[in-house]
Design a protein around this motif. Structure first.
Motif: not given
Length: 283
Positions: A22, A26-27, A29-32, A34, A50, A53, A99, A122
């Motif tokens: 998880r 989260d990382v 999904r958050d950076l998707y 960019q 991504a 991180k 990705y 994600p």
């Protein structure tokens, strides 16, 4: 630091695996979407910011919960003794090629060697996980649902990523062209552990990939653990048990596995026994 509470002190291995997956998801999904720097790995392969991180986030969970365990990460390599009694296998972003071009067909893999494992999607919010004996899927805000494989969809995911270590004895494209394959199944092509989770969950009838020994590969270990715990039939493309064979066939039931093995065997029988070593598919 005094006063800091470690939330993982009494966590089980399956809790650690799911929490790690998880955290990585989260990382991702958050950076998707960019613009991310790419790290060249050679042979057309690369990692992104991504990947790095997400692996750091997963490592943070494992270190907090199991500070004495070794970790083999796709991006960071070996941490701790390679022959440690407990080793985590981490692929922080399986499907980097997808990705990087804006496709959401990716997964985050965390597996304890010969133990608990988790595969997180994600973007759907699903986490597929196993304690090594049973397998479930957890949806955001919902309870855990047992994974139930079924061949009903007739969909078979086939990994077509190069290199092709099994050629000329086995070529995935030959399997797709097999007359009986097109009569019984419908092909799908995805190169991520998500495909294995879908086999375990009944969303796919089977998954097939070339390769060497994938049993302890960071790309595949979590997905293989899920399929085994869910009751799927799992072997190498040469029919050998995982850990002894090459490549991977994961099927929802015996009939589907036998059909695929017969199609693969018809093409690859003259080449049985040959082994090729190369970079594994899965990116």
């Amino acid at each position: 630091m005094p006063g800091v509470i470690n939330p993982y002190v009494r966590s089980s291995d399956v809790d650690v695996a799911t929490a790690g997956a998880r955290a990585g998801a989260d990382v991702v999904r958050d950076l998707y979407g960019q613009r991310l720097a790419r790290i060249d790995k050679g042979d057309g392969d690369f990692a992104t910011t991504a990947d790095v991180k997400a692996e750091e986030a997963i490592l943070g969970v494992i270190r907090a919960a199991r500070p004495d365990d070794a970790v083999l990460g796709e991006e960071g390599g070996q941490r701790g003794a390679a022959d440690a009694g407990r080793q985590w296998l981490v692929d922080p972003l399986c499907g980097t090629l997808n990705y990087a071009v804006g496709s959401m067909l990716v997964a985050v893999n965390v597996a304890l060697r010969e133990g608990a494992a988790a595969v997180a999607d994600p973007f759907s919010g699903e986490v597929f996980f196993t304690d090594g004996e049973s397998a479930w899927v957890r949806h955001d805000g919902d309870g855990d649902v047992p994974l139930t494989p079924t061949p009903a969809t007739r969909l078979v995911d086939v990994n077509l990523d190069p290199p092709f270590p099994g050629a000329p004895g086995f070529r995935a494209v030959d399997l797709l062209a097999h007359p009986e394959f097109v009569e019984r199944f419908r092909p799908r092509v995805v190169s991520t552990t998500l495909a294995l989770a879908w086999v375990a969950a009944g969303k796919r009838a089977a998954y097939v990939t070339d390769g060497g020994d994938l049993s302890q590969n960071v790309h595949f270990a979590a997905g293989i653990a899920l399929c085994r715990a869910a009751g799927c039939v799992v072997s190498g493309i040469d029919g050998a048990p995982m850990g002894e064979g090459r490549g991977l066939v994961a099927a929802a039931d015996d009939e589907t596995h036998e059909l695929l093995m017969s199609m693969i065997g018809a093409r690859s029988a003259p080449e049985r026994g040959s082994r090729s070593r190369s970079r594994e598919p899965g990116r």
